[in-house]
Each structure stands twice: as C-alpha cells, then as structure tokens.
Design a protein around this motif. Structure first.
Motif, PDB file in Angstrom:
ATOM      1  N   GLY A  23      -2.422   1.869  21.538  1.00  0.00           N
ATOM      2  CA  GLY A  23      -1.323   2.586  20.876  1.00  0.00           C
ATOM      3  C   GLY A  23      -1.526   2.689  19.367  1.00  0.00           C
ATOM      4  N   VAL A  24      -2.798   2.674  18.932  1.00  0.00           N
ATOM      5  CA  VAL A  24      -3.106   2.719  17.497  1.00  0.00           C
ATOM      6  C   VAL A  24      -3.490   4.137  17.066  1.00  0.00           C
ATOM      7  CG1 VAL A  24      -4.876   2.031  15.808  1.00  0.00           C
ATOM      8  CG2 VAL A  24      -3.745   0.287  17.206  1.00  0.00           C
ATOM      9  N   GLN A  25      -2.962   4.554  15.914  1.00  0.00           N
ATOM     10  CA  GLN A  25      -3.286   5.886  15.380  1.00  0.00           C
ATOM     11  C   GLN A  25      -3.972   5.777  14.019  1.00  0.00           C
ATOM     12  OE1 GLN A  25      -0.119   8.984  15.956  1.00  0.00           O
ATOM     13  NE2 GLN A  25       1.098   7.218  16.607  1.00  0.00           N
ATOM     14  N   PHE A  26      -4.786   6.766  13.716  1.00  0.00           N
ATOM     15  CA  PHE A  26      -5.422   6.822  12.390  1.00  0.00           C
ATOM     16  C   PHE A  26      -5.701   8.280  12.060  1.00  0.00           C
ATOM     17  CE2 PHE A  26      -9.854   7.834  13.468  1.00  0.00           C
ATOM     18  CZ  PHE A  26      -9.876   7.556  14.831  1.00  0.00           C
ATOM     19  N   ASN A  27      -6.136   8.548  10.823  1.00  0.00           N
ATOM     20  CA  ASN A  27      -6.373   9.935  10.413  1.00  0.00           C
ATOM     21  C   ASN A  27      -7.802  10.408  10.679  1.00  0.00           C
ATOM     22  OD1 ASN A  27      -4.146   8.807   8.281  1.00  0.00           O
ATOM     23  ND2 ASN A  27      -3.697  10.865   9.013  1.00  0.00           N
ATOM     24  N   VAL A  33       4.425   0.980   9.333  1.00  0.00           N
ATOM     25  CA  VAL A  33       5.024   1.496   8.080  1.00  0.00           C
ATOM     26  C   VAL A  33       4.682   2.971   7.860  1.00  0.00           C
ATOM     27  CG1 VAL A  33       5.023  -0.801   7.014  1.00  0.00           C
ATOM     28  CG2 VAL A  33       3.141   0.774   6.519  1.00  0.00           C
ATOM     29  N   GLY A  34       3.935   3.551   8.780  1.00  0.00           N
ATOM     30  CA  GLY A  34       3.649   4.992   8.706  1.00  0.00           C
ATOM     31  C   GLY A  34       2.195   5.354   8.518  1.00  0.00           C
ATOM     32  N   TYR A  35       1.346   4.378   8.207  1.00  0.00           N
ATOM     33  CA  TYR A  35      -0.079   4.696   7.989  1.00  0.00           C
ATOM     34  C   TYR A  35      -0.731   5.261   9.260  1.00  0.00           C
ATOM     35  CZ  TYR A  35      -0.727   3.183   3.241  1.00  0.00           C
ATOM     36  OH  TYR A  35      -0.669   3.121   1.870  1.00  0.00           O
ATOM     37  N   GLY A  36      -1.434   6.365   9.081  1.00  0.00           N
ATOM     38  CA  GLY A  36      -2.152   6.988  10.197  1.00  0.00           C
ATOM     39  C   GLY A  36      -1.275   7.840  11.087  1.00  0.00           C
ATOM     40  N   ILE A  37       0.017   7.891  10.771  1.00  0.00           N
ATOM     41  CA  ILE A  37       0.956   8.662  11.594  1.00  0.00           C
ATOM     42  C   ILE A  37       1.077  10.070  11.005  1.00  0.00           C
ATOM     43  CG2 ILE A  37       3.288   8.750  12.601  1.00  0.00           C
ATOM     44  CD1 ILE A  37       1.667   6.194  13.379  1.00  0.00           C
ATOM     45  N   GLU A  38       0.891  11.059  11.851  1.00  0.00           N
ATOM     46  CA  GLU A  38       0.926  12.448  11.397  1.00  0.00           C
ATOM     47  C   GLU A  38       2.250  12.769  10.704  1.00  0.00           C
ATOM     48  OE1 GLU A  38      -0.670  15.087  14.442  1.00  0.00           O
ATOM     49  OE2 GLU A  38       0.194  16.770  13.307  1.00  0.00           O
ATOM     50  N   GLY A  39       2.134  13.405   9.562  1.00  0.00           N
ATOM     51  CA  GLY A  39       3.347  13.825   8.841  1.00  0.00           C
ATOM     52  C   GLY A  39       3.877  12.794   7.869  1.00  0.00           C
ATOM     53  N   SER A  40       3.341  11.570   7.925  1.00  0.00           N
ATOM     54  CA  SER A  40       3.851  10.508   7.033  1.00  0.00           C
ATOM     55  C   SER A  40       3.291  10.644   5.621  1.00  0.00           C
ATOM     56  CB  SER A  40       3.475   9.128   7.579  1.00  0.00           C
ATOM     57  OG  SER A  40       2.075   8.919   7.436  1.00  0.00           O
ATOM     58  N   GLY A  41       2.141  11.319   5.507  1.00  0.00           N
ATOM     59  CA  GLY A  41       1.476  11.417   4.206  1.00  0.00           C
ATOM     60  C   GLY A  41       0.725  10.150   3.837  1.00  0.00           C
ATOM     61  N   LEU A  42       0.780   9.141   4.705  1.00  0.00           N
ATOM     62  CA  LEU A  42       0.078   7.886   4.427  1.00  0.00           C
ATOM     63  C   LEU A  42      -1.246   7.875   5.205  1.00  0.00           C
ATOM     64  CD1 LEU A  42       3.141   5.485   4.712  1.00  0.00           C
ATOM     65  CD2 LEU A  42       1.972   6.177   2.604  1.00  0.00           C
ATOM     66  N   PHE A  84       0.844  -1.212   0.000  1.00  0.00           N
ATOM     67  CA  PHE A  84       0.000   0.000   0.000  1.00  0.00           C
ATOM     68  C   PHE A  84       0.873   1.253   0.000  1.00  0.00           C
ATOM     69  CE2 PHE A  84      -3.533  -2.485   2.433  1.00  0.00           C
ATOM     70  CZ  PHE A  84      -4.097  -2.908   1.242  1.00  0.00           C
ATOM     71  N   LYS A  85       1.888   1.226   0.871  1.00  0.00           N
ATOM     72  CA  LYS A  85       2.776   2.394   1.011  1.00  0.00           C
ATOM     73  C   LYS A  85       3.504   2.689  -0.306  1.00  0.00           C
ATOM     74  CE  LYS A  85       6.685   4.085   3.734  1.00  0.00           C
ATOM     75  NZ  LYS A  85       7.566   3.832   4.869  1.00  0.00           N
ATOM     76  N   LYS A  86       3.998   1.637  -0.925  1.00  0.00           N
ATOM     77  CA  LYS A  86       4.759   1.777  -2.177  1.00  0.00           C
ATOM     78  C   LYS A  86       3.913   2.434  -3.273  1.00  0.00           C
ATOM     79  CE  LYS A  86       7.637  -0.961  -5.287  1.00  0.00           C
ATOM     80  NZ  LYS A  86       7.935  -2.318  -5.753  1.00  0.00           N
ATOM     81  N   HIS A  87       2.614   2.191  -3.239  1.00  0.00           N
ATOM     82  CA  HIS A  87       1.735   2.718  -4.292  1.00  0.00           C
ATOM     83  C   HIS A  87       0.839   3.850  -3.793  1.00  0.00           C
ATOM     84  CE1 HIS A  87       3.034  -1.298  -5.607  1.00  0.00           C
ATOM     85  NE2 HIS A  87       3.154  -0.690  -6.781  1.00  0.00           N
ATOM     86  N   ASN A  88       1.244   4.405  -2.650  1.00  0.00           N
ATOM     87  CA  ASN A  88       0.569   5.571  -2.081  1.00  0.00           C
ATOM     88  C   ASN A  88      -0.954   5.382  -1.975  1.00  0.00           C
ATOM     89  OD1 ASN A  88       0.717   8.056  -0.870  1.00  0.00           O
ATOM     90  ND2 ASN A  88       0.403   9.183  -2.791  1.00  0.00           N
ATOM     91  N   VAL A  89      -1.337   4.191  -1.565  1.00  0.00           N
ATOM     92  CA  VAL A  89      -2.759   3.867  -1.433  1.00  0.00           C
ATOM     93  C   VAL A  89      -3.318   4.492  -0.157  1.00  0.00           C
ATOM     94  CG1 VAL A  89      -4.349   1.950  -0.929  1.00  0.00           C
ATOM     95  CG2 VAL A  89      -2.631   1.706  -2.731  1.00  0.00           C
ATOM     96  N   GLU A  90      -4.512   5.064  -0.258  1.00  0.00           N
ATOM     97  CA  GLU A  90      -5.229   5.512   0.946  1.00  0.00           C
ATOM     98  C   GLU A  90      -6.033   4.322   1.453  1.00  0.00           C
ATOM     99  OE1 GLU A  90      -7.213   9.382   0.769  1.00  0.00           O
ATOM    100  OE2 GLU A  90      -8.918   8.474   1.814  1.00  0.00           O
ATOM    101  N   VAL A  91      -5.809   3.952   2.701  1.00  0.00           N
ATOM    102  CA  VAL A  91      -6.488   2.771   3.257  1.00  0.00           C
ATOM    103  C   VAL A  91      -7.705   3.209   4.058  1.00  0.00           C
ATOM    104  CG1 VAL A  91      -6.222   0.739   4.768  1.00  0.00           C
ATOM    105  CG2 VAL A  91      -4.302   1.500   3.344  1.00  0.00           C
ATOM    106  N   VAL A  92      -8.839   2.589   3.740  1.00  0.00           N
ATOM    107  CA  VAL A  92     -10.081   2.853   4.480  1.00  0.00           C
ATOM    108  C   VAL A  92     -10.538   1.529   5.064  1.00  0.00           C
ATOM    109  CG1 VAL A  92     -12.465   3.665   4.358  1.00  0.00           C
ATOM    110  CG2 VAL A  92     -10.720   4.758   2.952  1.00  0.00           C
ATOM    111  N   SER A  93     -10.668   1.492   6.385  1.00  0.00           N
ATOM    112  CA  SER A  93     -10.949   0.218   7.053  1.00  0.00           C
ATOM    113  C   SER A  93     -12.082   0.320   8.061  1.00  0.00           C
ATOM    114  CB  SER A  93      -9.694  -0.258   7.791  1.00  0.00           C
ATOM    115  OG  SER A  93      -8.663  -0.509   6.869  1.00  0.00           O
ATOM    116  N   SER A  94     -12.913  -0.697   8.073  1.00  0.00           N
ATOM    117  CA  SER A  94     -14.030  -0.718   9.012  1.00  0.00           C
ATOM    118  C   SER A  94     -13.573  -1.132  10.399  1.00  0.00           C
ATOM    119  CB  SER A  94     -15.097  -1.712   8.544  1.00  0.00           C
ATOM    120  OG  SER A  94     -15.828  -1.160   7.484  1.00  0.00           O
TER     121      SER A  94
END
Lengths: 348, 110
Positions: free
Chosen positions: A233-237, A191-200, A150-160
């Motif tokens: 300890g989980v983060q999301f946008n 891998v950076g998803y949901g982390i502020e400043g990562s752009g993921l 996902f990260k490699k292809h700059n995918v936005e992940v949306v999860s239930s």
C-alpha cells in the motif's frame, strides 16, 4: 555471492579507504581512457553548462552500512559539516544561480545542524532535496517527526530502495532494512508524500544489487509502483535508476567477487555519447563536509577537488567554477553507460 | 586446464565474420533486429532468450541472457520460472515420444 563486512572500509583498515589506492586501481585497468571517448564525442575538456544544483554532503555519519556505498558512510564515520561551514554554503548559494540545493550524506538528518540548515534554505526559496535513507525516520524517536518537518519545509525526499522485496534490499543495505524502509515510506505517505495531488514529492532510487547495469527506468518504475502498492500500500512519484560507480565499497565488492574486470568492460562497452553530453557534473557542484568543492559526489569521495584556483567555499568564486574543466577519470564510465546515470536517474 | 568452453570466447563471437563476412554480417544484422522492440518488447524477448538458452544448453547464451535479464529488471523467481518453461518443453518433448514408443510396442506385440 560474496561475504562482505557490514563495516566501513576505514574501520576495516582496507587499503581502498585511501582514495589514492582507488585511483591507482582504476588507472591500472587496460581499457580506453575515458578522456579518449569524450574526445571522440567532442566533449573534451568537459565543461559545465551552468550550476543549477548545489549539492552538499553534510556528513559521512550514517545509521546504515550499505555494501555499495560510494561515501563509505557508517556509524563509525564522524566527519560532519559544522554550522560555520553551512554558513559558507549559504553565502555561496547566494552567489550561485542555482534552483536546487541537494542535501546528502551519510544520513544527513544525523547532523545536529541539519534542521537549521533546511530552515535557512527554505527562507531562500530554493528547491530542497534531501537524500533520506528512510530507516533514519524509524531509527530513533527523535527522528519520527521527519516526515512532518520535510512537509513543513516543502522538501523533496529522495530515498534508496533497491528492490520491492526484502531479499534484495537487505542483501545490499543490511538485515531488516527493507521492513524498516516500508514502515518509513508509510509514514511519509501518511503526511502526503508520494500521494498524487499533494505536491509533496517522494522519489525512490534503484541501484542494481550486483555487478550489472540498471534496467530501463520507466519499465522498472511501473513494476515498483504495482508491487509496492499491491503488497504494501505504498505510493511514490518517480523512480530513479542509478548505476553503481566503481569506487569505494562497490569497488571492494567488485574486487572480492571477481567482477571488477567484467564490470569495467561492461561500462566501457556501454559508453553512450548522448549520456556523456548530459552528465550531472555539467550542471552541479558538490560540497564536502569540510567545505571543499568538487565536480560531483563521486569525485568528492576520490578527493578530486575542482580544477580551479579556489577550491574551498571560504574563497568561493562562481565565475571561475563556471569556466572550469571538469575532472574526469575511469570511474566516469559509470555515468555514461547505457541510458546514463545521475543523482536524478537515467539521463537519456 | 583446457576446456571446450571458454567464457572469454563469447566476446569473440563477432570474429566468425572473418571467415565468411557476408553471411556473418547478415546473421548479426538479423540478430540485432530481432532484439529490438517490436510486437514483443526487447524485455519480453530477453526472457524468451533466457529460456531458449537453457533448452539449447548454450553456456555462452546462459551467461549473456542471465546478465541481460538482470539488466532488464527480472528477478530470480521470474528467471527460474522461465527456465522451468524450457524444462517443461524439453521434458514434454521427451515424454510425448513415449506415445510413439507405445505405438511401436503395440505394433510389435500380439
């Protein structure tokens, strides 16, 4: 609380597995037709504004059997999009001025051509959304690298994730799903998803775990952020609060729990003209696994193909789609109740 | 079977204005205004209403504010804690009268 099978309607041979039976049932409820409310809001016939989101449902196969699933997805569902149909999607995307391609399922990652499709979309420089059920990431070793893919292809992940505890989450999505979802969320965070400043970007979706409307999205998002960070300890946008649409397995739940009439009355009495003017079908089209075109994923599941001469990607006509009348029915009240609802959460 | 309470009657609450329009309208305007965001949020007021519904033992209110509390994002634990607050007040209100009983008892005793 009612006991529901963790099986698709199709495998239960439930009459609701036939969309015609769902539509008959929706028509039978003695409530104001949705068209009437649209007329009062000067929105009938409902017309598209543009086609900014090209949503593709690449298959009904899923590793989960959620009780509210509008797709009636599950491990027994074999309908998946072929690479040939994906090629048709790519051709259609070239003819469409859309910024976003939204890939959904089932569990889209279970389609053997999923990664190929994402790579092709990445080349086209489109914003790619993948609706990932989280547990697929930990379901099998071959999916463990999805966060990196996902990260490699700059995918936005949306999860239930319907709640920040296992009781509610598992009640809707199956035993053990919450713990697996948290594990997958941590892998995405790593891998950076949901982390502020990562752009993921990692967005979560809340669906009510029963026959009631979703809470205020921003209040709920704040609650989720505190609880998920504090306990796990989980983060999301962002959190998208989505209303359950009275079709498919959620319709079955409403009927079995004797909540159908009350829920429909609630949706109708909560009709919000502001939400109606911003419904997602006005800027989205939805493609099924076999290449047919629909106004939205819900119309797709009810087999209500677009009101256009060309209903299949093989004869894709962007101009005709832009001028179509969007097909509406009683289930559409689900998108216009309260703050409104879309694949991106509330609309007002 | 006839019962004193019918869940369908809750939807007819507005009908009370038919027999006294002015007062009915004033009441519903007031009611609507109360549940707007103010110094307390609508969400906070909902939980207070849920607790009070139990204290006044109104089945209509319990149905309405259970659903509203769920739609405001409260979970079972939070909602039951609110009911316990109502219970504490109701129980406390009963028990604190025990002091009055004790006073009267002492007044009448040698």
């Amino acid at each position: 609380m009612v006991k529901l099978y963790n099986k698709s309607l199709l495998s239960q041979s439930d009459s609701l597995s036939d969309p015609k039976n769902q539509l008959n049932l929706l028509d039978k409820v003695n409530l104001i037709p949705f068209q009437e409310n649209l007329k009062k809001s000067n929105l009938f016939p409902l017309k598209p504004i543009n086609i900014d989101v090209f949503q593709v449902n690449i298959g009904k196969m899923c590793n989960q059997v959620c009780k509210h699933c509008h797709v009636d997805a599950g491990p027994d569902r074999k309908e998946i999009m072929t690479r040939d149909t994906m090629h048709l999607c790519l051709d259609a995307i070239d003819k469409t001025s859309c910024s976003t391609v939204d890939i959904t399922g089932g569990a889209p990652e279970m389609n053997p051509d999923f990664r190929w499709f994402v790579k092709e979309l990445f080349k086209k420089n489109k914003k790619i959304i993948v609706r990932c059920n989280l547990t697929i990431i930990v379901a099998n070793k071959k999916y463990n690298d999805l966060p990196i893919f996902f990260k490699k292809h700059n995918v936005e992940v949306v999860s239930s994730l319907p709640y920040f505890n296992s009781k509610k989450t598992d009640a809707q999505r199956g035993n053990g799903i919450f713990d697996k979802s948290i594990k997958a969320l941590k892998m995405l965070n790593e891998v950076g998803y949901g982390i502020e400043g990562s752009g993921l970007v990692l967005n979560l979706v809340y669906n009510p775990t029963g026959a009631f409307l979703p809470p205020n999205q921003s209040v709920l998002e704040a609650d989720f952020k505190i609880k998920l960070m504090g306990k796990f300890g989980v983060q999301f946008n962002n959190l998208f609060a989505i209303t359950n649409i009275p079709i498919s397995r959620f319709l079955q739940y409403l009927l079995v729990s004797d909540n159908y009439k009350g829920y429909m009355q609630k949706l109708v009495s909560s009709y919000n003209p502001m939400a109606a003017s911003s419904v997602m079908c006005r800027n989205t089209i939805s493609i099924s696994w076999d290449g047919y075109i629909y106004d939205c994923d819900f119309n797709q599941m009810l087999d209500l193909k677009v009101s256009a001469k060309e209903k299949h990607l093989s004869k894709y006509n962007f101009e005709e789609l832009l001028n179509r009348n969007i097909i509406v029915n009683q289930h559409c009240y689900g998108c216009t109740a309260g703050s409104g609802s879309s694949c991106g959460g509330s609309v007002t | 079977m006839k019962t004193y309470y019918n869940p369908e009657d809750l939807k007819k609450f507005g009908d009370i204005s038919e027999w006294q329009e002015k007062l009915g309208e004033k009441f519903f305007d007031y009611y609507g205004a109360i549940f707007q965001d103010g110094a307390l949020t609508k969400r906070e007021k909902t939980l207070i209403a849920l607790a009070v519904s139990h204290a006044v033992q109104c089945p209509y209110c319990i149905d309405a504010y259970t659903e509203e509390s769920m739609e405001q994002g409260y979970d079972e634990e939070q909602m039951m804690e609110a009911v316990h607050v109502a219970s504490a007040l109701k129980g406390g209100a009963t028990l604190v009268h025990g002091v009055q009983m004790m006073n009267k008892y002492k007044d009448l005793s040698m």
